[in-house]
Scaffold this motif. Structure first.
Motif, mmCIF file in Angstrom:
data_model
loop_
_atom_site.group_PDB
_atom_site.id
_atom_site.type_symbol
_atom_site.label_atom_id
_atom_site.label_comp_id
_atom_site.label_asym_id
_atom_site.label_seq_id
_atom_site.Cartn_x
_atom_site.Cartn_y
_atom_site.Cartn_z
ATOM 1 N N MET A 1 -26.049 96.551 10.999
ATOM 2 C CA MET A 1 -26.386 95.269 9.951
ATOM 3 C C MET A 1 -27.872 95.137 10.183
ATOM 4 O O MET A 1 -28.212 94.822 11.516
ATOM 5 N N GLY B 1 -26.236 82.321 8.539
ATOM 6 C CA GLY B 1 -25.363 83.406 8.240
ATOM 7 C C GLY B 1 -23.849 83.157 7.706
ATOM 8 O O GLY B 1 -23.447 81.929 7.502
ATOM 9 N N PRO B 2 -22.962 84.120 7.311
ATOM 10 C CA PRO B 2 -21.463 83.660 6.951
ATOM 11 C C PRO B 2 -20.778 82.980 7.782
ATOM 12 O O PRO B 2 -20.892 83.241 8.927
ATOM 13 N N SER C 1 -28.401 94.423 1.440
ATOM 14 C CA SER C 1 -28.120 92.642 1.785
ATOM 15 C C SER C 1 -26.619 92.569 1.310
ATOM 16 O O SER C 1 -26.278 91.917 1.970
ATOM 17 N N ASN D 1 -23.016 92.753 4.320
ATOM 18 C CA ASN D 1 -22.137 91.604 4.774
ATOM 19 C C ASN D 1 -20.665 91.693 4.087
ATOM 20 O O ASN D 1 -19.976 91.135 4.759
ATOM 21 N N SER E 1 -17.979 91.631 6.877
ATOM 22 C CA SER E 1 -16.680 90.913 6.990
ATOM 23 C C SER E 1 -15.556 91.441 7.013
ATOM 24 O O SER E 1 -14.721 91.260 7.659
ATOM 25 N N ALA F 1 -27.160 87.646 10.236
ATOM 26 C CA ALA F 1 -25.628 87.255 9.929
ATOM 27 C C ALA F 1 -24.826 88.145 10.882
ATOM 28 O O ALA F 1 -23.712 87.801 11.088
ATOM 29 N N SER F 2 -25.357 89.261 11.511
ATOM 30 C CA SER F 2 -24.519 90.029 12.499
ATOM 31 C C SER F 2 -23.939 89.238 13.640
ATOM 32 O O SER F 2 -23.128 89.333 14.154
ATOM 33 N N ALA G 1 -21.307 86.831 0.762
ATOM 34 C CA ALA G 1 -21.152 87.886 0.021
ATOM 35 C C ALA G 1 -21.266 88.166 -1.260
ATOM 36 O O ALA G 1 -21.624 88.620 -2.160
#
Length: 325
Positions: free
Chosen positions: A263, A322-323, A289, A293, A297, A113-114, A16
């Motif tokens: 998301m 993703g994260p 975007s 995120n 988070s 990323a979800s 992020a």
């Protein structure tokens, strides 16, 4: 390879922040990034190829085991988010380009990323992966139809062109990734640690290019668009949870549907807006975007501290882009 894993884990953990910095840099020196518009679809295609590489047949097993949960989740996503986008654009009286961009974000499939955010939130990761995969496969048909219906009053919409673009940017790369994992599994397994790095770099580049190309629009109506994007995301998260609860999902399922609905694959929306509308139309997707995120988070951190009483410990799909925590 160990160094690659360390770098990949670092950029995933600070995903992020990296995306926010990319947008800020593009706004400060737009001339350095504005010329990259033509690269946006290719960047997205590479990211979707990586998503296809992470998928396995077992990820679709939930379709047979729990078809109602999957159907309800995907239907909620393609009803709630486009409807919210249209309503918010009307209430805030956004320009035609920005309204079309909002609808594109709302009509996009779930973002990769979800899956990681659901895992961190101790939600139903299998349902999350299945929703992302199925919504992505449905996108070539549903996204153009929804955009044509809801955004056609703002700008001319080339439904056939959108369909073709999504096939090229999404479906073909995802299917190619699936095929590669089946044909050369050992090679793909070695590449999985690279995918978070590729995903983060690709999304950061898309955000930088879109923000740079629409810097003037962002500076003139920035606050209004930020309000629209934040409202879209937060209402999507809330309504996704509410619908899942009304459908009788357990707490893990509610969390998964909430995050999957809230998301979106905003990178895809940015690519489509850039190709078929204008840089200004891609602005909501670029901001989405960044924001989704951050909010995802934060929500995952909140839910992780509250037990969902899982029957078993959720597992993260190997190499999911993703994260990272």
């Amino acid at each position: 390879m160990d160094q690659v894993r360390v770098v990949s884990a670092f950029v995933g953990r600070w995903f992020a922040v990296i995306v926010v910095l990319a947008g800020a840099l593009a706004l400060a020196v737009p001339g350095a990034f504005a010329g990259g518009t033509a690269a946006v679809p290719w960047l997205l295609a590479v990211i979707m190829l990586g998503m296809g590489m992470t998928l396995r047949p077992v990820d679709f097993a939930i379709v047979a085991r729990r078809p109602w949960a999957l159907l309800a989740g995907v239907a909620t996503q393609f009803v709630v988010m486009p409807g919210l986008a249209f309503g918010i654009a009307q209430v805030l009286d956004l320009s035609p380009a920005l309204s079309a961009g909002m609808v594109l974000v709302g009509s996009a499939p779930g973002g990769t990323a979800s899956n990681v955010i659901v895992y961190l939130a101790r939600g139903d990761t299998a349902l999350s992966v299945a929703m992302t995969s199925v919504s992505t496969l449905l996108a070539p048909v549903l996204t153009p139809l929804l955009v044509l219906w809801l955004a056609g009053q703002y700008l001319p919409v080339d439904g056939a062109g959108l369909f073709t673009s999504i096939l090229q940017i999404v479906l073909v790369p995802v299917l190619l990734g699936l095929l590669l994992r089946r044909l050369v599994p050992r090679l793909i397994e070695r590449l999985l640690d690279l995918l978070p790095l590729v995903s983060v770099a690709g999304i950061a580049a898309v955000v930088a290019i879109v923000v740079a190309a629409s810097a003037d629009t962002l500076l003139s109506v920035g606050l209004l668009v930020v309000v629209a994007v934040i409202a879209h995301n937060l209402l999507g998260l809330g309504l996704g949870y509410a619908v899942a609860r009304a459908c009788g999902f357990d707490e893990q399922g509610r969390r998964a549907v909430s995050i999957e609905v809230g998301m979106q694959n905003s990178g895809l929306a940015a690519a489509l807006a850039t190709a078929h509308f204008s840089a200004a139309a891609a602005l909501p997707a670029a901001l989405f975007s960044v924001w989704h995120n951050v909010s995802g988070s934060l929500l995952a951190g909140h839910w992780a501290r509250r037990s969902a009483a899982p029957e078993s410990e959720p597992t993260l799909p190997a190499g999911a882009p993703g994260p990272r925590p």
